[in-house]
Design a protein around this motif. Structure first.
Motif, short mmCIF file in Angstrom:
data_model
loop_
_atom_site.label_atom_id
_atom_site.label_comp_id
_atom_site.label_asym_id
_atom_site.label_seq_id
_atom_site.Cartn_x
_atom_site.Cartn_y
_atom_site.Cartn_z
N ILE A 167 48.14 42.29 64.95
CA ILE A 167 47.45 41.15 65.57
C ILE A 167 46.64 41.69 66.75
O ILE A 167 45.34 41.25 66.70
CB ILE A 167 48.33 40.31 66.24
CG1 ILE A 167 49.18 39.36 65.15
CG2 ILE A 167 47.58 39.26 66.90
CD1 ILE A 167 50.26 38.21 65.61
N ASN A 168 47.03 42.58 67.55
CA ASN A 168 46.35 43.12 68.86
C ASN A 168 44.96 43.75 68.11
O ASN A 168 43.81 43.69 68.54
CB ASN A 168 46.95 44.13 69.67
CG ASN A 168 48.01 43.35 70.33
OD1 ASN A 168 47.84 42.12 70.55
ND2 ASN A 168 49.16 44.09 70.86
N GLN A 169 45.19 44.63 66.97
CA GLN A 169 44.14 45.37 66.53
C GLN A 169 42.95 44.44 65.98
O GLN A 169 41.69 44.48 66.31
CB GLN A 169 44.44 46.30 65.25
CG GLN A 169 45.26 47.52 65.79
CD GLN A 169 46.06 48.05 64.71
OE1 GLN A 169 45.97 47.87 63.57
NE2 GLN A 169 46.86 49.00 64.92
N ALA A 170 43.47 43.35 65.21
CA ALA A 170 42.62 42.39 64.75
C ALA A 170 41.82 41.48 65.65
O ALA A 170 40.71 41.48 65.71
CB ALA A 170 43.17 41.42 63.83
N LEU A 171 42.43 41.33 66.86
CA LEU A 171 41.81 40.60 67.83
C LEU A 171 40.52 41.39 69.04
O LEU A 171 39.91 40.95 69.29
CB LEU A 171 42.89 39.78 68.79
CG LEU A 171 43.96 38.95 68.20
CD1 LEU A 171 44.74 38.26 69.42
CD2 LEU A 171 43.19 37.74 67.41
N ARG A 172 40.99 42.58 68.85
CA ARG A 172 40.06 43.61 69.54
C ARG A 172 38.91 43.76 68.47
O ARG A 172 37.80 43.56 68.91
CB ARG A 172 40.71 45.05 69.84
CG ARG A 172 41.72 44.93 70.86
CD ARG A 172 42.20 46.42 71.31
NE ARG A 172 42.91 47.29 70.37
CZ ARG A 172 43.82 47.14 70.09
NH1 ARG A 172 44.79 46.56 70.84
NH2 ARG A 172 44.46 47.94 68.93
N GLY A 185 37.73 41.40 66.47
CA GLY A 185 37.05 39.87 66.19
C GLY A 185 36.70 40.02 64.66
O GLY A 185 37.18 40.53 63.93
N GLY A 186 35.43 39.22 64.67
CA GLY A 186 34.79 38.84 63.43
C GLY A 186 35.59 37.83 62.58
O GLY A 186 36.72 37.26 63.01
N ASP A 187 35.03 37.65 61.52
CA ASP A 187 35.69 36.37 60.75
C ASP A 187 37.19 36.61 60.09
O ASP A 187 37.80 35.77 59.55
CB ASP A 187 34.78 36.27 59.40
CG ASP A 187 33.21 35.73 59.83
OD1 ASP A 187 33.23 35.19 61.03
OD2 ASP A 187 32.37 35.92 59.06
N LYS A 188 37.32 37.97 60.09
CA LYS A 188 38.96 38.43 59.21
C LYS A 188 39.93 38.20 60.21
O LYS A 188 41.23 37.90 59.94
CB LYS A 188 38.80 39.83 58.73
CG LYS A 188 37.69 39.70 57.56
CD LYS A 188 37.86 41.16 56.97
CE LYS A 188 36.99 41.30 55.70
NZ LYS A 188 37.16 42.63 55.17
N ALA A 189 39.52 37.98 61.56
CA ALA A 189 40.60 37.77 62.61
C ALA A 189 41.42 36.38 62.47
O ALA A 189 40.62 35.65 62.11
CB ALA A 189 39.85 38.12 64.07
N PRO A 190 42.54 36.40 62.97
CA PRO A 190 43.21 35.01 63.04
C PRO A 190 42.79 34.10 64.07
O PRO A 190 42.04 34.53 65.27
CB PRO A 190 44.61 35.48 63.36
CG PRO A 190 44.51 36.56 64.09
CD PRO A 190 43.46 37.58 63.48
N ILE A 247 46.41 30.89 70.90
CA ILE A 247 44.83 30.74 70.10
C ILE A 247 44.27 31.92 70.39
O ILE A 247 44.31 32.56 71.65
CB ILE A 247 43.99 29.66 70.77
CG1 ILE A 247 44.81 28.45 70.15
CG2 ILE A 247 42.94 29.59 70.05
CD1 ILE A 247 44.27 27.15 70.86
N ALA A 248 43.95 32.70 69.29
CA ALA A 248 43.02 34.02 69.60
C ALA A 248 41.75 33.77 70.52
O ALA A 248 41.21 32.84 70.12
CB ALA A 248 42.73 34.51 68.30
N HIS A 249 41.29 34.82 71.30
CA HIS A 249 40.04 34.68 72.21
C HIS A 249 38.98 34.54 71.28
O HIS A 249 37.98 34.01 71.47
CB HIS A 249 40.16 35.52 73.27
CG HIS A 249 39.69 37.04 72.50
ND1 HIS A 249 40.50 37.74 71.88
CD2 HIS A 249 38.53 37.71 72.54
CE1 HIS A 249 39.81 38.96 71.40
NE2 HIS A 249 38.47 38.72 71.88
N SER A 250 39.03 35.09 70.11
CA SER A 250 38.04 35.51 69.18
C SER A 250 37.54 34.25 68.39
O SER A 250 36.69 34.08 67.33
CB SER A 250 37.98 37.00 68.46
OG SER A 250 39.22 36.68 67.80
#
Length: 446
Positions: free
Chosen positions: A84-89, A91-96, A331-334
């Motif tokens: 999750i941390n990697q995805a949120l760093r 960002g982009g459309d694939k992030a949760p 909620i993800a910041h991105s």
């Protein structure tokens, strides 16, 4: 299922990964300007993986989508905090958009970095008073320095399972309530099978056993880990000394650490039918509420009960307390759909029927006052013991920190050395432990 106590190496890895959060999060990437009444697809990432758990999550999503037919939820399970941390760093459309975590230790990082958005504005605009909805202990572990970046999504409470048949055999009428009673009961329940082996031990105080991480039992003393300035104060905390000495006395009363450790190595896997409590090798056992369901499913061949863990003799009025943790959601910041994401978070965490249904499905403790009082909850009195532990004003959760679970790992490592007899000067060792925790905290902020 349990919120796993992470092995030292995994905890250290997650803590190290967490150190990247403070410099890499970009809270401005996302948006809370979306219209939550418009069609949208949300990505929800969570950690549940067992078939029954995933089925319960999917049923929850179906209930949400029936109430919000314009919002579709794509659910992805068995996701770790590191992923999750990697995805949120990135960002982009694939992030949760919506995320959940079993690791309450990392909430301080999520809040401090801005990786998870502050939910207080969403709570206020929908008229939800969080203090009226959630028990205080749960609010404590879902916020950091005034930033409510997560909400509780069911909880785990720790208590003591005990073998009623073994108690009857030993002539013990009720579960121990104080540490003195605990030591006497443990000794009386211990059955040797030879000079250095056992048929059964009363209670295994070993910190490497299953959920027996030192922070679980330490909660019975109500310790303060940090001072007002955020500095570690375990060496100044009288409870630390009493806790560690009591754990050693528990071991000594049953033959000592070496013999107990040898016996522990004969135990089966925690989550299997060879669990030491299930097989009768332990008469008393520290564990969470999920264990009861597993004992029922395994058809335990003895009568068992649940009680709060004992408390120090000089804190008898706190009996009923326990260690509290749980799953958190945010909620993800991105996310560019933060208002729609809030609708999902709000439903999962505050809708009473949803919280009750989910708690019943996966046998976790409900996380709202209203759900705890619901007549629809599982009526098993043993399960409900954990509800009372959760609601106790004396129950404790681990305090959030910007270095995640690093300080818990440090406490674990120190406790392993202490119980094995490798700490000659306890006060000096605790001062060194405080210095290490403070150094790790400073590094996480640099």
């Amino acid at each position: 299922m349990p919120r796993w106590r992470l092995p030292t190496c995994a905890s250290a890895a997650l803590a190290a990964a967490g150190l990247l959060l403070s410099g890499c999060a970009n809270p401005s990437v996302g948006s809370a300007n979306d219209d939550p009444t418009k069609p949208v697809t949300l990505k929800f990432w969570h950690g549940w993986a067992a078939p029954g758990e995933v089925e319960a999550v999917n049923a929850s999503i179906e209930r949400f989508e029936r109430l919000h037919p314009h919002i579709e939820v794509e659910s992805t399970g068995n996701v770790t905090d590191a992923t999750i941390n990697q995805a949120l760093r990135a960002g982009g459309d694939k992030a949760p958009d919506v995320v959940s975590s079993f690791t309450t230790n990392n909430v301080g990082q999520y809040c401090d970095s801005g990786m998870w958005v502050d939910l207080d504005p969403f709570l206020r605009k929908t008229g939800i008073d969080k203090r009226e909805v959630f028990p205080k202990t749960l609010l404590d572990y879902t916020s950091y320095q005034g930033n409510q970046c997560a909400l509780p999504l069911l909880a785990d409470a720790y208590g003591m399972y005990y073998n009623k048949d073994a108690f009857k055999e030993a002539g013990i009428e009720r579960p121990p309530r104080t540490m003195s009673e605990f030591k006497r009961a443990a000794k009386k329940l211990t059955v040797r099978s030879g000079k250095d082996s056992y048929e059964r031990v009363g209670y295994m105080p070993n910190f490497r056993l299953y959920q027996g991480s030192p922070d679980r039992l330490f909660a019975q003393w109500g310790p303060r880990y940090f001072d007002a300035d955020g500095h570690a104060r375990l060496a100044e905390e009288p409870a630390t000394y009493d806790f560690l000495k009591t754990s050693r006395q528990l071991a000594d009363a049953q033959g000592g650490f070496d013999d107990l450790e040898k016996f522990r190595l004969t135990f089966g896997d925690e989550m299997s039918n060879q669990n030491a409590f299930l097989t009768g090798k332990l008469a008393m056992h520290l564990d969470g509420e999920w264990r009861g369901l597993m004992l029922d499913e395994a058809k335990a061949d003895f009568d068992w009960g649940v009680a709060p863990l004992p408390v120090p003799d000089d804190q008898k009025d706190t009996y009923g307390r326990g260690f509290i943790t749980g799953t958190v959601a945010g909620i993800a910041h991105s996310s560019k759909h933060q208002n729609a994401a809030w609708e999902l978070v709000k439903f999962l965490t505050t809708n009473t029927n949803q919280v009750v249904d989910f708690a019943n499905d996966i046998h976790n403790v409900p996380s709202t006052y209203a759900a705890l009082k619901s007549p629809r909850l599982d009526a098993d009195p043993r399960f409900r013991t954990f509800f009372r532990i959760l609601e106790s004003k004396h129950s404790k959760a681990l305090p959030p920190s910007t270095n995640g679970g690093a300080y818990v790992v440090s406490l674990q490592d120190f406790s392993y050395s202490f119980e094995a007899g490798h700490v000659s000067d306890l006060r000096a060792g605790l001062r060194k432990l405080d210095d290490q925790i403070d150094a790790d905290t400073l590094q996480s902020k640099s």
